[in-house]
Motif scaffolding. Structure first.
Motif, short mmCIF file in Angstrom:
data_model
loop_
_atom_site.label_atom_id
_atom_site.label_comp_id
_atom_site.label_asym_id
_atom_site.label_seq_id
_atom_site.Cartn_x
_atom_site.Cartn_y
_atom_site.Cartn_z
N SER A 6 -4.46 16.57 -25.06
CA SER A 6 -3.52 17.70 -25.16
C SER A 6 -4.02 18.86 -24.29
N GLU A 7 -5.32 19.04 -24.25
CA GLU A 7 -5.89 20.10 -23.40
C GLU A 7 -5.72 19.75 -21.92
N ASN B 58 -1.86 20.22 -20.78
CA ASN B 58 -1.30 21.56 -20.55
C ASN B 58 -2.19 22.44 -19.67
N GLY B 59 -3.37 21.96 -19.33
CA GLY B 59 -4.25 22.73 -18.43
C GLY B 59 -4.81 23.99 -19.05
N PHE B 60 -4.99 23.98 -20.38
CA PHE B 60 -5.43 25.20 -21.07
C PHE B 60 -6.77 25.72 -20.54
N LYS C 149 -7.64 26.28 -17.72
CA LYS C 149 -7.47 27.28 -16.67
C LYS C 149 -7.56 28.70 -17.25
N ASN C 150 -7.07 28.84 -18.51
CA ASN C 150 -7.07 30.17 -19.14
C ASN C 150 -8.49 30.65 -19.44
N ILE C 151 -9.40 29.71 -19.64
CA ILE C 151 -10.72 30.10 -20.16
C ILE C 151 -11.86 29.68 -19.24
N ALA C 152 -11.51 29.13 -18.08
CA ALA C 152 -12.56 28.63 -17.18
C ALA C 152 -13.54 29.73 -16.79
N SER D 200 -0.32 27.74 -19.09
CA SER D 200 -1.07 26.64 -19.73
C SER D 200 -1.20 26.93 -21.21
N TYR E 212 -0.57 25.55 -25.52
CA TYR E 212 -0.35 24.46 -26.49
C TYR E 212 1.04 24.68 -27.08
#
Lengths: 284, 305
Positions: free
Chosen positions: A108-109, A112-114, A116-119, B87, B89
Motif C-alpha cells: 500500500s505504501e 501510493n508513493g507515500f 515521497k512525503n517523508i523521504a 501520495s 493513503y
C-alpha cells in the motif's frame, strides 16, 4: 528512526486490513482445531485409518495444511495444548497470513508513493526498511500469541478441555518460531523491494511457504549424484519456511540452534539487502 | 537584496540512454515563487525530484540553505513537496494522513493538524476518507502534507492539473497566501502557462531537459506586452532617432528588431522620421504576445497542453 517506527505502527494499528488479516488467521486456527477434533473422532472409530496415520506420521509435511492429527493423540488421553499450538504453527497457516500482511503493508505504501512525503525526514532510506521489520516482528508476535489464545478457545469449544503441559519447551518453540516467522516476513519484504509488485510478491511468498522450492531438491540431486547418499537431504532444511515446518516441540536442541541461526541470519541479511536496494533506488 | 535559498549547478540526470535533465543551473531566492515552464516530458518533474532528494543527480550539485553534497540530506526536511499526484493513503482520513507525517516529523502540537487543514480549506472534511475526496481536495491535501513541518521551500509539480476553474483559483489563492503570510519559497511547475503567470515572480523555461531562459515577472511582462515592433537591417542606426523623438522605453531584441513599449499610436511618426534620415526599415507594426506564444516562439515547437 523512532519517529518512522511510530508512524508505521500508527498506520498498522489504524489500518482495518491489519485486523482483518489477524482475525482471519485466528479464525483459521479455530477452524483447524475443529478439524482436528473431527479427525480425532474419525481415527478413534477407524483403526485402519489410525494404522495408516501411525505408519506415515513421522513424514515431514513441507506444505501448508490445516487440521493435523498426531498418532499419539488417538490413545484416548487429552491432547496437550502446546502440542496443538505447535502443530498449527508448523502448518504454516500463520506464515501464509504473514505473507498477506507484509505484502499489503509494504504494497500500500509502494502503490501510493507515500515515502515521497517523508523521504526528507531520514538521512538513510534503510530506516524505512528497519521500521517495517519492527512492524513485521510485532505482527508476528501478535499472530503467534493470538494463535495460542485461539487454540485455547478452540480446545475448550471443540475438545471440551485444556491440557496445559510442557509449557517451558512450548515457550522455547514459540520463540524460535517467532524468529522464523519474522525472518520469512523480512524475506517477503525483500521480494517486494526487488519486484515492486504486490501480486508477484504474494504469489512467490505463498508458493515458497507451501514448499515449491522442493523442486530444487530434485534438480540438485540430479546434478550432484553424491546428494543421493544423504537420505533426508532437502533444501527446505536450510530455509526459514522449511524450518517452520520442520521444528517440533520434541526436536533436538541441535535443530533448535540451527533454526535460530538461520532465522537470525536471514533477518540480518534480508534487512541489509532491502536497505541497500531502497537506498540506491530513486523514489517514484 | 534577497537571500539565495537554492541553487543548482550544472544539474544533469541520465536514465540509461536518455538524458532527462541536462546541465541546469538555477537560482531561487527566499520568498520567490519560481515557475518552471515546459512541455510534458521536458524534465520539470525530474528536476524537482532531484531538488527534493527523491532521486540522485548523475552529475552537478545542489546547494540548499548553504548545504550541498551529502550535507544537504540533513536539511531535506526543510523541503515540502508534492510531486506528480498526491501520495496519500486513500483508505485513511485526511487527518490520519497528516497525523502520519506529523509523527514522522516529530510534531505533536495540539491543534496543529487542524491548523494545516484550515490553511488549505479542508477542515470540515478532516474525517472523510481520502477515497471520497474530489481531485481538487486531494491536491489540497497533498499541499497540506507538504506544509507539515513549516518547510522553507515548497516543491509543487503540476498542482493544478485536472482541476476545475474554481479548484484552480482556490489552489492559486492558497499558494499566494502561503508565500505572503508565511514567507514560504515555492517552486511550481506547470504547463498551464497563463495560470503560472498569475502566481510566479520568476520563470525558468525548460525544453528537452535544458534550461533555455530565466526571466523575472517584470521581464516577462515586458516581453509579452503590447509594443511597436520595428524590423530593420541595422537597428543601431535607429537608436539616435528614437532618443531624439523622446522614446526611453525600448529594447533592441536582436540584430534586426527593436521593441518600443510606449506611445504605441506614434508608429507612423517613427516611420516618417526614419525615412527622413534615410534609415531603411523592413516593417513596423503594433504587436503583443500571450505567455503561451512567447513560450512557443522560444522553444520553436508545438505547445503540448
Amino acid at each position: 528512526m523512532i519517529n518512522v517506527i511510530k508512524m508505521d505502527l500508527y498506520r498498522m494499528v489504524k489500518n482495518k486490513a491489519t485486523w482483518l488479516i489477524f482475525l482471519a488467521s485466528m479464525l483459521m486456527m479455530f477452524a483447524s482445531i475443529f478439524m482436528t477434533s473431527q479427525d480425532l473422532a474419525y481415527y478413534n472409530s477407524n483403526p485402519t485409518a489410525l494404522q495408516d496415520l501411525q505408519a506415515n506420521g513421522d513424514e515431514v509435511n513441507w506444505g501448508i495444511y490445516i487440521g493435523s492429527v498426531k498418532p499419539e493423540w488417538c490413545t484416548g488421553t487429552e491432547v496437550p495444548l502446546m502440542e496443538l499450538v505447535a502443530v498449527n504453527v508448523k502448518s504454516k497457516l500463520l506464515l501464509m497470513f504473514l505473507v498477506v500482511f507484509v505484502t499489503y503493508f509494504a504494497g500500500s505504501e509502494g502503490r501510493n508513493g507515500f515515502l515521497k512525503n517523508i523521504a526528507g525526514q531520514v538521512t538513510h532510506k534503510g530506516i524505512f526498511v528497519f521500521s517495517k521489520s519492527v512492524v513485521i516482528s510485532i505482527f508476528a508476535v501478535m499472530m503467534i500469541a493470538g494463535a495460542v489464545l485461539a487454540t485455547m478457545l478452540g480446545s475448550v469449544a471443540f475438545l471440551g478441555y485444556i491440557n496445559i503441559a510442557n509449557i517451558g519447551q512450548g515457550c522455547v518453540f514459540l520463540i524460535v518460531q517467532i524468529l522464523l516467522h519474522i525472518a520469512y516476513g523480512m524475506f517477503v519484504l525483500f521480494l517486494f523491494n526487488v519486484t515492486e509488485s504486490s501480486v508477484a510478491t504474494m504469489l512467490a511468498g505463498i508458493l515458497i511457504a507451501a514448499g515449491i522450492l522442493q523442486i530444487v531438491d530434485a534438480i540438485l540431486v540430479s546434478v550432484f549424484s553424491k546428494l543421493q547418499a544423504i537420505s533426508d537431504f532437502s533444501i527446505m532444511n536450510y530455509l526459514t519456511s522449511g524450518n517452520v515446518g520442520l521444528l517440533s516441540l520434541d526436536s533436538t536442541s541441535g535443530l533448535y540452534i540451527r533454526a535460530s541461526i538461520i532465522a537470525v541470519g536471514a533477518i540480518v541479511l534480508m534487512n541489509t539487502l532491502s536497505s541497500v536496494i531502497i537506498q540506491r533506488r530513486d523514489l517514484k | 537584496m534577497m537571500n539565495e535559498l537554492l541553487s543548482t549547478n550544472s544539474l544533469t540526470k541520465k536514465y540509461k540512454h536518455q538524458t532527462a535533465v541536462s546541465d541546469i543551473s538555477i537560482n531561487v531566492c527566499q520568498g520567490e515563487i519560481y515557475g518552471l515552464v515546459g512541455k510534458n516530458g521536458a524534465g520539470k518533474t525530474t528536476l524537482l525530484k532531484m531538488i527534493g532528494g527523491l532521486c540522485k543527480p548523475t552529475s552537478g550539485d545542489i546547494t540548499f540553505m548553504g548545504y550541498s553534497g551529502k550535507e544537504r540530506r540533513k536539511i531535506l526536511s526543510r523541503i515540502g513537496l508534492l510531486i506528480e499526484a498526491p501520495s496519500l493513503y486513500t483508505g485513511m482520513t485526511a487527518y490520519d494522513n497528516l497525523k502520519l507525517k506529523c509523527i514522522c516529523t516529530g510534531i505533536n502540537k495540539k491543534g496543529y493538524i487542524e491548523e494545516i487543514l484550515e490553511t488549505v480549506g479542508l477542515c470540515e472534511a478532516r474525517n472523510k476518507k481520502v477515497s471520497q475526496y474530489s481531485l481538487g481536495m486531494k491536491q489540497r491535501l497533498g499541499i497540506a502534507m507538504a506544509l507539515v513541518g513549516e518547510p522553507d521551500l515548497l516543491l509543487l509539480d503540476e498542482p493544478i492539473n485536472g482541476l476545475d476553474p474554481q479548484g484552480i483559483v482556490e489552489i492559486r489563492n492558497t499558494l499566494l497566501d502561503l508565500n505572503k503570510k508565511k514567507n514560504i519559497t515555492i517552486i511550481i511547475s506547470s504547463h498551464i502557462l497563463e495560470e503560472l503567470s498569475k502566481v510566479s515572480t520568476k520563470f525558468g523555461f525548460i525544453n528537452n531537459g535544458e534550461l533555455i531562459k530565466e526571466l523575472s515577472h517584470t521581464e516577462l511582462d515586458i516581453a509579452c506586452s503590447e509594443h511597436i515592433e520595428l524590423e530593420m537591417p541595422d537597428p543601431t542606426r535607429a537608436l539616435p532617432v528614437l532618443d531624439r523623438l523622446g522614446f526611453t522605453h525600448y529594447q533592441v531584441v536582436d540584430s534586426h528588431t527593436i521593441h518600443i513599449f510606449e506611445r504605441l499610436e506614434d508608429s507612423g511618426h517613427i516611420a516618417m522620421e526614419l525615412s527622413k534620415c534615410e534609415i531603411p526599415i523592413t516593417s513596423i507594426s503594433v504587436a503583443s504576445k500571450t505567455f503561451e506564444n512567447y513560450f512557443l516562439e522560444m522553444i520553436g515547437g508545438v505547445y503540448n497542453d
